[in-house]
Design an enzyme around this catalytic site. Structure first.
Site, PDB file in Angstrom:
ATOM      1  N   CYS A 129       0.830  -1.206   0.000  1.00 23.82           N
ATOM      2  CA  CYS A 129       0.000   0.000   0.000  1.00 23.82           C
ATOM      3  C   CYS A 129       0.861   1.251   0.000  1.00 23.82           C
ATOM      4  O   CYS A 129       2.021   1.232   0.380  1.00 23.82           O
ATOM      5  CB  CYS A 129      -0.938   0.003   1.192  1.00 23.82           C
ATOM      6  SG  CYS A 129      -2.133   1.365   1.111  1.00 23.82           S
ATOM      7  N   LYS A 131       2.172   4.186   1.285  1.00 22.35           N
ATOM      8  CA  LYS A 131       3.383   4.651   1.965  1.00 22.35           C
ATOM      9  C   LYS A 131       4.367   3.526   2.227  1.00 22.35           C
ATOM     10  O   LYS A 131       5.545   3.783   2.472  1.00 22.35           O
ATOM     11  CB  LYS A 131       3.034   5.324   3.308  1.00 22.35           C
ATOM     12  CG  LYS A 131       2.010   6.424   3.210  1.00 22.35           C
ATOM     13  CD  LYS A 131       2.336   7.444   2.138  1.00 22.35           C
ATOM     14  CE  LYS A 131       1.155   8.352   1.860  1.00 22.35           C
ATOM     15  NZ  LYS A 131      -0.051   7.673   1.372  1.00 22.35           N
ATOM     16  N   SER A 489      -4.964  12.238  -2.893  1.00 22.31           N
ATOM     17  CA  SER A 489      -4.792  10.826  -3.215  1.00 22.31           C
ATOM     18  C   SER A 489      -4.412  10.666  -4.676  1.00 22.31           C
ATOM     19  O   SER A 489      -4.770  11.492  -5.523  1.00 22.31           O
ATOM     20  CB  SER A 489      -6.110  10.090  -2.955  1.00 22.31           C
ATOM     21  OG  SER A 489      -6.104   8.827  -3.575  1.00 22.31           O
TER      22      SER A 489
END
Length: 587
Positions: A129, A131, A489
């Site tokens: 995912c 980070k 995002s």
């Protein structure tokens, strides 16, 4: 099985396995079922971000077992360990999002500490995912050990059933979590029923894997290949495919080859390879978050590669890969069209690639691309000679609102919508803006200014997907603009400018804006300005009452806020490679 002998006299694990004084340490290894031969082989850290938080991480445990098989086949002893991850899809739209960016640095820190504490000789890192990908790559470069990165793979696209409740616009096309965030806006706008929302949320995300569009996870997965830390073509295959395990096994074997040749992470991650990675982000219309994470990876190597440098590359790189959110296709489609290798071949044709950069295979990127015989399909991957647009899908901006820069994704935005002038509508945090969207207490033509969301002032530099997706769902994505010192995002659509620096908490000009100030955003020229003179801004600065207090007065998020640096330098939390006084491998 490739049997070979390694000289451990120069490897870190000699400190825990060699000589009479290490008998207590060896007794621990025997306790775990290791043989004498395994104890005296190189010890390879196999780090995963596996957890049960979200689909992006759920398959990493399986893939780690395949990595370990590859390490064993090549005469290494794998030692698996896990670290944290915060998944943005779950953290989005509430206070939990403040944990997301700090988790990147926590991942790098915890992998570093585990490697150092146990004297592992090399690292294979698996991440799924947003980070966790840069966090794992940062650890590799910080430690400067032989390293191979493995992406967990993307989710399969969702499909809506043909039932009465589901509107036609959702049928016969791929769905992603982006559609669900935007569906919330449609639902608030009475364009989507409770029943339709219920049906869609059950089918949008049908498998393990990270978000399927060219959002942050897939963008950074492409970076991992382009930068050379991952085996070429390893990032594209969807997570559920069992054949992903072959790439994991190959990555385990590859790290042993790197030890044998003493090829370390900083031999791979160089200024040239960072430039290659930025090209791939630009031409695929990747996430603006790459403009934050690539400088952070560079920082670990002591390389200055800031937001300006990333944006300079974006400016002269054609955008020619048609991926969501700006385009039509998802990661599975890119993989089936030949993946990152075919994209990089197109860049090479235009002379936009440094071919001499080392990769995780021990070969240069040019040598690897010579082995690829597939060509652009003209549908997912256009020819670089006939791109979607002549400049990159992400653009850097500067001006009197953002002296240190800002960033915007323009992939999928027509040129006439890339210039926007409107009155400022000030929000002191994301929740206030989201409420205004929910209640429709804004006007067409407004420029939303969401401040106090930077790395330090937020704290945590939250992403604003809930707000931007709700606007898109209301059909207002092109009718308003947003600027913030926070982030957006990778799934964000619309004219949304993030990473404005300096942030409001540091007294940046964004802190001085007032309702009604006329703001002009010009993504074609790369400017972001308010119609105020220097004298007027200086007067407001003199009257500024200082940063807003936050509720985070202790704990890890407080600690992050004290340490974190400027956004344009990657929002990093320590002095980096330039300040080092030793090499871990040489201690």
């Amino acid at each position: 099985m490739l049997t070979r002998k390694f000289d451990k006299s120069k490897l870190p694990s000699r400190h825990v396995t060699e000589g009479p004084e290490r008998a207590p340490h060896r007794s621990y290894y025997y306790a775990m079922g290791m043989t004498e031969e395994e104890i005296h082989q190189p010890l390879i850290g196999v780090a995963t971000c596996w957890n049960e938080a979200a689909p992006c991480n759920i398959a990493l445990n399986r893939q780690a077992q395949a990595v370990k098989m590859g390490v064993k086949e090549a005469s290494g002893s794998p030692r698996e360990f896990t670290t944290i991850t915060v998944t943005d899809g779950i953290a989005m739209g509430h206070e939990g999002m403040r944990s997301s960016l700090p988790s990147r640095d926590a991942i790098a820190d915890t992998v570093e500490l585990t490697m150092r504490g146990h004297c592992y000789d090399a690292l294979v890192g698996l991440a799924g995912c947003d980070k966790s990908l840069p966090g794992m790559m940062m650890a590799m470069v910080r430690l400067n050990v032989p390293s191979v990165f493995v992406y967990g793979g993307s989710i399969l696209p969702g499909k809506a059933p043909h039932v009465d409740e589901v509107p036609e616009e959702y049928l016969d096309r791929d769905l992603t979590v982006q559609d669900m965030f935007e569906a919330v806006g449609k639902h608030q706008n009475n364009q989507l029923s409770d029943k339709a929302l219920d049906v869609l949320e059950r089918v949008a995300c049908p498998s393990a894997g990270a978000c399927g569009g060219q959002f942050t996870a897939n963008t950074m997965a492409c970076v991992s290949e382009a930068i050379g830390l991952a085996l070429l073509n390893s990032s594209g295959m969807p997570a559920p495919y069992e054949s992903r395990d072959q790439y994991s096994e190959a990555s385990g074997r590859a790290v042993m080859n790197l030890i044998e040749k003493n090829i370390r992470a900083r031999d791979v991650v160089t200024l040239k390879s960072l430039e290659n990675a930025a090209r791939v982000v630009a031409c695929t219309g990747g996430s603006t978050n790459a403009g934050l994470h690539m400088p952070a990876i560079a920082h670990e190597a002591g390389i200055e590669f800031f937001l300006d440098d990333v944006c300079e590359i974006f400016r002269d790189t054609p955008y020619f890969v048609d991926l969501k959110p700006g385009g039509q296709y998802v990661a599975k489609d890119l993989y089936e069209a030949g993946g990152v290798p075919v994209v990089m071949k197109e860049l090479r044709k235009a002379g936009l690639l440094h071919e001499d950069c080392m990769t995780a295979s021990g070969k240069s990127i040019g040598e690897e691309l010579d082995l690829i015989d597939r060509e652009a399909d003209g549908k997912v991957i256009y020819s670089i000679e006939t791109p979607i647009t002549k400049t990159g899908g992400v653009v850097g901006l500067k001006g009197n609102i953002a002296p240190e820069g800002a960033i915007v994704k323009v992939a999928g935005i027509e040129p006439q919508h890339q210039i926007f002038t409107g009155p400022a509508r000030i929000f002191e945090c994301e929740q206030d803006a989201f409420e205004a969207v929910q209640n429709r207490t804004y006007e067409e033509g407004d420029v939303f200014v969401i401040r106090n969301e930077g790395p330090s002032g937020g704290p945590g530099m939250r992403e604003m997907l809930a707000t931007t997706a709700a606007l898109s769902g209301q059909g207002m994505g092109k009718k308003v603009a947003l600027i913030t010192d926070g982030r957006f995002s990778g799934a964000t659509r619309g004219f949304c400018i993030g990473h404005v620096g300096p942030e409001a908490a540091h007294g940046g000009p964004i802190a001085l804006l007032e309702d009604g100030d006329m703001i002009t955003i010009n993504a074609i020229e790369g400017t972001l300005d308010v119609a105020l003179t220097d004298a007027e801004l200086a007067e407001r600065k003199a009257n500024w009452k200082g940063p807003r207090e936050t509720i985070y007065a202790s704990g890890s998020i407080w600690k992050y806020a004290q340490l974190v640096g400027a956004t344009y330098k990657g929002a990093v939390t320590h002095p980096g490679g330039k300040a080092e006084k030793h090499e871990y491998m040489d201690l």
